[in-house]
Motif scaffolding. Structure first.
Motif, PDB file in Angstrom:
ATOM      1  N   GLU A   1      11.871  -2.649   5.163  1.00 21.10           N
ATOM      2  CA  GLU A   1      10.544  -3.260   5.043  1.00 21.10           C
ATOM      3  C   GLU A   1      10.130  -3.932   6.347  1.00 21.10           C
ATOM      4  N   ARG A   2      11.062  -4.639   6.991  1.00 21.91           N
ATOM      5  CA  ARG A   2      10.749  -5.295   8.268  1.00 21.91           C
ATOM      6  C   ARG A   2      10.376  -4.264   9.335  1.00 21.91           C
ATOM      7  N   LEU A   3      11.149  -3.177   9.410  1.00 25.71           N
ATOM      8  CA  LEU A   3      10.861  -2.130  10.389  1.00 25.71           C
ATOM      9  C   LEU A   3       9.505  -1.488  10.124  1.00 25.71           C
ATOM     10  N   ALA A   4       9.237  -1.209   8.865  1.00 25.78           N
ATOM     11  CA  ALA A   4       7.971  -0.570   8.496  1.00 25.78           C
ATOM     12  C   ALA A   4       6.783  -1.473   8.854  1.00 25.78           C
ATOM     13  N   LEU A   5       6.900  -2.749   8.547  1.00 23.76           N
ATOM     14  CA  LEU A   5       5.820  -3.691   8.866  1.00 23.76           C
ATOM     15  C   LEU A   5       5.625  -3.807  10.373  1.00 23.76           C
ATOM     16  N   HIS A   6       6.717  -3.785  11.120  1.00 22.08           N
ATOM     17  CA  HIS A   6       6.613  -3.838  12.574  1.00 22.08           C
ATOM     18  C   HIS A   6       5.893  -2.602  13.108  1.00 22.08           C
ATOM     19  N   LEU A   7       6.264  -1.444  12.591  1.00 19.59           N
ATOM     20  CA  LEU A   7       5.692  -0.190  13.082  1.00 19.59           C
ATOM     21  C   LEU A   7       4.204  -0.063  12.776  1.00 19.59           C
ATOM     22  N   ILE A   8       3.805  -0.446  11.576  1.00 21.27           N
ATOM     23  CA  ILE A   8       2.378  -0.264  11.227  1.00 21.27           C
ATOM     24  C   ILE A   8       1.474  -1.298  11.916  1.00 21.27           C
ATOM     25  N   GLN A   9       2.095  -2.366  12.435  1.00 21.75           N
ATOM     26  CA  GLN A   9       1.307  -3.365  13.162  1.00 21.75           C
ATOM     27  C   GLN A   9       1.423  -3.201  14.676  1.00 21.75           C
ATOM     28  N   ALA A  10       2.272  -2.273  15.118  1.00 25.60           N
ATOM     29  CA  ALA A  10       2.449  -2.037  16.551  1.00 25.60           C
ATOM     30  C   ALA A  10       1.283  -1.229  17.106  1.00 25.60           C
ATOM     31  N   ASP A  11       1.200  -1.209  18.433  1.00 26.22           N
ATOM     32  CA  ASP A  11       0.157  -0.427  19.096  1.00 26.22           C
ATOM     33  C   ASP A  11       0.320   1.044  18.723  1.00 26.22           C
TER      34      ASP A  11
ATOM     35  N   PRO B   1       0.855  -1.198   0.000  1.00 24.06           N
ATOM     36  CA  PRO B   1       0.000   0.000   0.000  1.00 24.06           C
ATOM     37  C   PRO B   1       0.889   1.245   0.000  1.00 24.06           C
ATOM     38  N   GLU B   2       0.436   2.302  -0.650  1.00 25.28           N
ATOM     39  CA  GLU B   2       1.280   3.489  -0.830  1.00 25.28           C
ATOM     40  C   GLU B   2       1.834   4.051   0.482  1.00 25.28           C
ATOM     41  N   PRO B   3       1.028   4.233   1.549  1.00 25.94           N
ATOM     42  CA  PRO B   3       1.597   4.777   2.799  1.00 25.94           C
ATOM     43  C   PRO B   3       2.712   3.907   3.360  1.00 25.94           C
ATOM     44  N   LEU B   4       2.558   2.581   3.221  1.00 26.53           N
ATOM     45  CA  LEU B   4       3.583   1.662   3.713  1.00 26.53           C
ATOM     46  C   LEU B   4       4.831   1.740   2.835  1.00 26.53           C
ATOM     47  N   ALA B   5       4.644   1.843   1.527  1.00 27.23           N
ATOM     48  CA  ALA B   5       5.768   1.951   0.601  1.00 27.23           C
ATOM     49  C   ALA B   5       6.565   3.233   0.868  1.00 27.23           C
ATOM     50  N   VAL B   6       5.860   4.322   1.189  1.00 27.85           N
ATOM     51  CA  VAL B   6       6.522   5.590   1.501  1.00 27.85           C
ATOM     52  C   VAL B   6       7.340   5.445   2.782  1.00 27.85           C
TER      53      VAL B   6
END
Length: 202
Positions: A27-37, A5-10
């Motif tokens: 990518e791993r950091l971004a995925l962790h952050l968007i799934q964190a509390d 998704p664009e916000p995640l890609a940014v």
């Protein structure tokens, strides 16, 4: 291949701009952050902004500080007669971890690099000369990396700073050829400082 998704890609692209963070790590950091509390992410964002706003450059040494002069420059227990010249502010942290140096510091802000358009005028050499003019400094230790640019900058400083009553030395053995201070451990840096040698100003 499924695109992000664009916000995640940014977010991935911005994290990838950080030093030492490759595409997969970003990518791993971004995925962790968007799934964190949400509260955790907001706290991290707040800390990032607050830290960036509160950390300044010490007006004397050029290091990172909350106020100027920094805690090292303002510490009367530090030896003001000896100044260690480093490339970047983070190098002060590396030398401090070695525990082998109790003097003051001076951050150049880079290395001489004609290929990149960086000459002595772009570095904090004039500020260093102003500090030497005070007459309180007996020794200047050049603690730069051992790559070509670091050697060239060290040689230039050795000639420019040479004056009666001031010894210009360079950290000696122990640093891998072609590397900077950030790749050296505390013991290696300690040995390099202890084994420093006087530079030839000719």
């Amino acid at each position: 291949m499924t695109s992000l998704p664009e916000p995640l890609a940014v977010l991935v692209a911005e994290l990838n701009r950080l030093p030492g963070i490759g595409p997969r790590s970003a990518e791993r950091l971004a995925l962790h952050l968007i799934q964190a509390d949400s509260a955790v992410v907001k706290r991290l964002a707040n800390v990032l902004v607050t830290s960036r706003d509160k950390i300044i450059e010490c007006g004397q040494c050029g290091g990172l500080a909350e106020k100027s002069p920094c805690s090292i420059c303002a510490n009367p227990a530090r030896d003001e007669r000896t100044v260690c010249v480093v490339e970047r502010a983070v190098d002060i942290l590396n030398v401090e971890k070695s525990g082998a140096f109790r003097g003051r510091y001076h951050v150049l802000g880079g290395k001489i690099s004609p290929m990149n358009g960086v000459g002595p005028e772009e570095l904090r050499v004039a500020e260093l000369e102003q500090r030497l003019a005070s007459g309180t400094i007996d020794e200047v230790i050049i603690a730069l990396g051992t790559d070509v640019e670091g050697d060239a900058t060290g040689h230039y400083l050795g000639k420019r700073l040479a004056k009666p009553g001031v010894k210009v030395t360079r950290i000696a053995h122990g640093l891998p050829a072609g590397s900077g201070l950030e790749f050296a451990d505390e013991l290696t840096l300690s040995h390099a400082l202890e084994g420093r040698r006087e530079m030839d100003s000719k």
